[in-house]
Write a protein that holds these residues in place. Sequence first.
Motif: not given
Lengths: 82, 279
Positions: B97-103, B129-131
Amino acid sequence: MSSRELDDYRSGQPAQLADVLERVLDKGIVIAGDIQINLLDIELLTVKIRLLIASSSRRQRACRRRSSRSLPIDRAHRHAPP
Amino acid sequence: MIAPTATLPRKGLGWYLYGVAAADEASARLGAGLAAGAAQEVELVTEGPLVGVASRVSLEEFDEQALPDRLSDATWLEQKIRTHEHVLERVLEHASVVPCRFCTVYRGEVELRRFLSERGEALEAALDRVRGRVEVGVKAFVDRDRFAAGRARQNDDIRQLEAQASTAEGGRAYLERRRLEQLVASELERFRGEAADRIHTRLLSAAEDGLVLPLQAPELSGRAEEMVFNGAYLVTADRVGFEEALGSLARDIRDDGIDLELTGPWPAYNFVPEELGAG
């Protein structure tokens, strides 16, 4: 490696709030465009949030010294020495 | 799976985006029922090869004008931040997963879908890249007593002064103790930087990537010992090689008074591009 050193990793307990904050607030992709909140403002607010959390942690400890009453934020400090 | 919306007008709902995953991975493995919190359902918004992990939220609650007040409510803030992290951790158990920033809140589904399709290429590159990898955090703390009893004694001046102080009496003994404390403190100051470099170099060699994070104040770290290092590493999801390196490092620096603390696995917050504009 002693079990204490790897405790955090394997205990499956909720992470310390500080570690979550420095990731969720400061990192992760920032998206420009059709969004509700201007993230530049959020970045400025991060400083305020840090101060807030720090001061609530201090209050928490002061509280704990005075009584054994447990408050929600306590779990972020389960590793704090007694 | 859709959250009950009867109490809020339809136009009052937006989409809170936690992160982005690959549709083939996420849809098959995550299925239904990613509970975000008692009041919230998590939905997978599929757009081509990508899926947005999102919740419907009240736009009023996440209004830019109202946010400063919300953020001063420690309970609200901690709950939202924990929810954000909890949802992503659940996803991470099944998919990269590619995390998003808060809010990260979209006004509507159309806007969210447009983002996923227009920025698809950049998102897929970030996912590649994160897989198969996760982020872990490593923090190092120094125990002053153990440092003084161990590492500090490698300094000739400190050893000499210790010997003098142990035989001195009265006022002289006091002064020599003070001098010794000062000398140990300045030795620790010097050693901190050296230890941080050593820790980072060793761990980086066992990781795909890594970076140094700012040190946390004691109020935040939750530990009385002083933090001397804070880092994040991108490692293979099984973490075997990294854990071996970490274990061997921990043994090597324990006598210097340093304890390591490992956190994670985290979504790769520190290893995704920061800016992902609307194009």
